[in-house]
Design an enzyme around this catalytic site. Sequence first.
Site, PDB file in Angstrom:
ATOM      1  N   ASP A  36       0.775  -1.126  -0.148  1.00  0.00           N
ATOM      2  CA  ASP A  36      -0.166  -0.123  -0.040  1.00  0.00           C
ATOM      3  C   ASP A  36       0.883   1.337  -0.216  1.00  0.00           C
ATOM      4  OD1 ASP A  36      -2.341  -1.019  -0.278  1.00  0.00           O
ATOM      5  OD2 ASP A  36      -3.068  -0.569   1.734  1.00  0.00           O
ATOM      6  N   ASP A 294      -6.309  35.820 -34.140  1.00  0.00           N
ATOM      7  CA  ASP A 294      -6.303  34.271 -33.806  1.00  0.00           C
ATOM      8  C   ASP A 294      -7.578  33.910 -32.968  1.00  0.00           C
ATOM      9  OD1 ASP A 294      -3.977  34.206 -35.154  1.00  0.00           O
ATOM     10  OD2 ASP A 294      -2.677  34.332 -33.207  1.00  0.00           O
ATOM     11  N   GLY A 429      -6.235  21.225 -34.016  1.00  0.00           N
ATOM     12  CA  GLY A 429      -7.334  20.571 -34.523  1.00  0.00           C
ATOM     13  C   GLY A 429      -7.698  20.958 -35.822  1.00  0.00           C
ATOM     14  N   MET A 430      -7.638  22.336 -35.994  1.00  0.00           N
ATOM     15  CA  MET A 430      -8.018  22.953 -37.351  1.00  0.00           C
ATOM     16  C   MET A 430      -6.773  22.626 -38.377  1.00  0.00           C
ATOM     17  SD  MET A 430      -9.685  25.823 -38.139  1.00  0.00           S
ATOM     18  CE  MET A 430      -9.328  27.433 -37.240  1.00  0.00           C
TER      19      MET A 430
END
Lengths: 508, 463
Positions: A36, A294, A429-430
């Site tokens: 543990d 942007d 992403g773009m």
Amino acid sequence: MKLAYWMYAGPAHIGTLRIASSFKNVHAIMHAPLGDDYFNVMRSMLERDRNFTPVTASIVDRNVLARGSQEKVVDNITRKDTEEHPDLIILTPTCTSSILQEDLANFVERAQIDAKCDVMLADVNHYRVNELQAGDRTLQQVVQFYIEKARKKGELPQGKTEKPSVNIIGISTLGFHNQHDCTELKRLMGDLGIEVNAVIPEGASVQELKNLPRAWFNLCPYRELGLMTAKYLEEQFGTPYVDITPMGVVETARCIRKIQQIVNAQGADVNYEDFINNQTLYVSQAAWFSRSIDCQNLTGKKAVVFGDSTHAAAMTKILAREMGIHVVWAGTYCKYDAEWFQTEVSEYCDEVIITEDHGQIGDAIARVEPSAIFGTQMERHVGKRLDIPCGVIAAPIHIQNFPIGYKPFMGYEGTNQITDLIYNSFTLGMEDHLLEIFGGHDTKEVITKGISAESDLSWTKDGLAELNKIPGFVRGKVKRNTEKFARERRIQEISAEVLYAAKEAVGA
Amino acid sequence: MTVAESQTLTFECETGNYHTFCPISCVAWLYQKIEDSFFLVIGTKTCGYFLQNAMGVMIFAEPRYAMAELEEGDISAQLNDYEELKRLCTQIKRDRNPSVIVWIGTCTTEIIKMDLEGLAPKLESEIGIPIVVARANGLDYAFTQGEDTVLAAMANRCPDKAPVTETAKNDANAIQKLLNFGKKKEEVAQEESEYKDHPPLVLFGSLPDPVVTQLTLELKKQGIKVSGWLPAKRFTELPTIEEGYYVCGVNPFLSRTASTLMRRRKCKLIGAPFPIGPDGSRAWIEKICSVFGITPVGLEEREAKIWENLEEYVKLIRGKSVFFMGDNLLEISLARFLVRCGMTVPEIGIPYMDKRYQAAELAMLEKTCIEMGVPLPRIVEKPDNYNQVQRIYELKPDLVITGMAHANPLEARGINTKWSVEFTFAQIHGFSNARDILELVTRPLRRNNNLKDLGWDKLVKEM
């Protein structure tokens, strides 16, 4: 019973150990079975700690099961006392020991007779609280212990510091970017002309705790850790506290204004408006960023947010209020604090999700198909599977979320860091999306030898002009795809027509 | 006179205050090994937290394991264990449809005395999936012993009658036989003839498939046929074990499995050193051969050839010392191999020492030390990490093999370390994998050689 594959918040003893090992010269002894002590591995690996983690176990084995711990726990406490000379030993129950129902409080009392150090039993119930709640409670417990001890001895210092001063409460080991936040907060306090009276628990000595009442006010940057302590200090000494997380431009300003109000109420005469104004408009880049084109491109883009209360709430507000991003849903796994989260974020998102079930969150992401996710490591993996970029904003985290470089989330430098994080997530992403439009991810066939796009094919003037209109970061890809298309069809000269024919061919 | 004294192995036992992984970690490699299994760990958040952190990214690959997380109602018996487990197992059956569900009992199920062995057969017949119970808990076991508890439980599930014979099978598959133009039969017959006549041999211990193939082929070269492995790739392919079969272990932590096979399944155990390192691999094969009365061929050359290829690595560690803090029970075999490489071993920490199951390995360690002319190590069972660190400061070994909890702090104090868990997951068995062991052992030394002139040895301030 609950079928579970993954959990966001750890078991209670982890919270206690995080507090114990944050303090200087405090040792924790877990009443636990073999294996543990995994906390030591996490601290040694994730935080890359150079020192031995001051946590050991008093092992619960078959014999303990049969006959009780008897002298074992007491011996282990006194032994550690002579070996390491800590100021305080915290006996930490685990889920195993809490069902054994041994009288740990009695062990602590007996050990205290022989031990030179202070000995304390962490007061946490494993089946009712999680890591975060237990950490909050343990910190309060330690502070209370030393305040009362000082009071009994008459050593409690009287009065406040001469200049306005603050205790920063809640910086701890294994906390998300806590070290960097701490540096940034100290810097912010310096800029505001406020002395830092104490930072707890990270790096603090328990001997200093009696000085906590000398501060003019307490700052609790994290919702999850420190509030109990701040409330205790308020109740005992009337010390006001600020619980506004200075994360994001607007919230940082709000936090500073609250500080101004509090110190002025105690006789200071400060006005931080110019400072806020100057930082916001010219020093931090975040406000300027939200005005730049942007950020314009991000308008109305869909995002989802999930994490602990502090970070998920702050991120939701930053995305919606400061960048015009559409937060479809925001959520937290801090179920015990659901009401607060709900009021904080409900006006900034369409839906609020409170759950500890990562499956539900995964489904909610898939359903919404956001352009970017801001979540924990688990959401990052969901994003990977669904091809959606993810910025990690909260624990649970991996080793890469303990960066060596300076990356605060709080204060004005924090706003810069968060801006980068958000923008990079969306741009990626773009970019992905554009790559998709202009012909897929991987060029599996070799078109020309070498990576350079130089080739024997010639481009007409209008062809080149069209090519140059394509965003820089995908231009090379488009050029290669077009040339491949031309080569396959034995076209010698590439005109704008050919370029668009190629694009269509790929799209089809 | 000190030489005479150090010519026998000394065994000590300390306090048992040491760091190791919880034995439930065995699910991480066993669910991957047994492809049609599902592991259900019946425990608390603490167990779950350990698993999700220790397994790192593996957790995101939709693992075939899960926690049955006990809640307050389960602890205080307000909920019915049987009904709760039935609900979860039905869900698992519906979502994953495994061929076996393995229940891993934990510390909590021990303490509240949940009768898993009693509940399993009832539930098994009700939902129609075999349920195997293994008590891999931290009260009784350390790290790799978890696998031992699972395999011991599985040993009872191995069929005790050989399946229909080859010819009968061929008859049943007459069409398939036709399609194969009898070619297969020829191959089988030819293959059979490559083996010498010996009683069936089943090996036990979970190894990655490539290593299974390597060791199987290694024995084939001696004309020894491996009738089966415990565990096999799939639960449905568990080997037949009849009374009188021979069994042999491939890992040093499988003593319960060994005794189950001997006592419950009436097998004969071949007690051999373990096939770790070229010396161990050769001794392992020789021992099996000798039991079957086969004269091994080409082993000496084979071992020499391997050593030749290892020289580049051995050069780096010859004459250096290594200290095992002990956490995975591979320590004796690894120490024996490293002594053969020319290292000295002042201390071997080990969680648990089964002197009977490891007898051949211990004898080989002793023999190796004498042959190499180095003092015999002290073997410390249930070590005390605090004391060990003091001894490490004193002895200043060239390398410490230790758990992750101590590795970084020791490195910061200028002591070379190798993370011991890597030996559990790397492929270290057989002749061809000896290189991998040395790759691991020498890595810190090679890295620190590169940094040697920078003066960055001690990175903590003296107190």
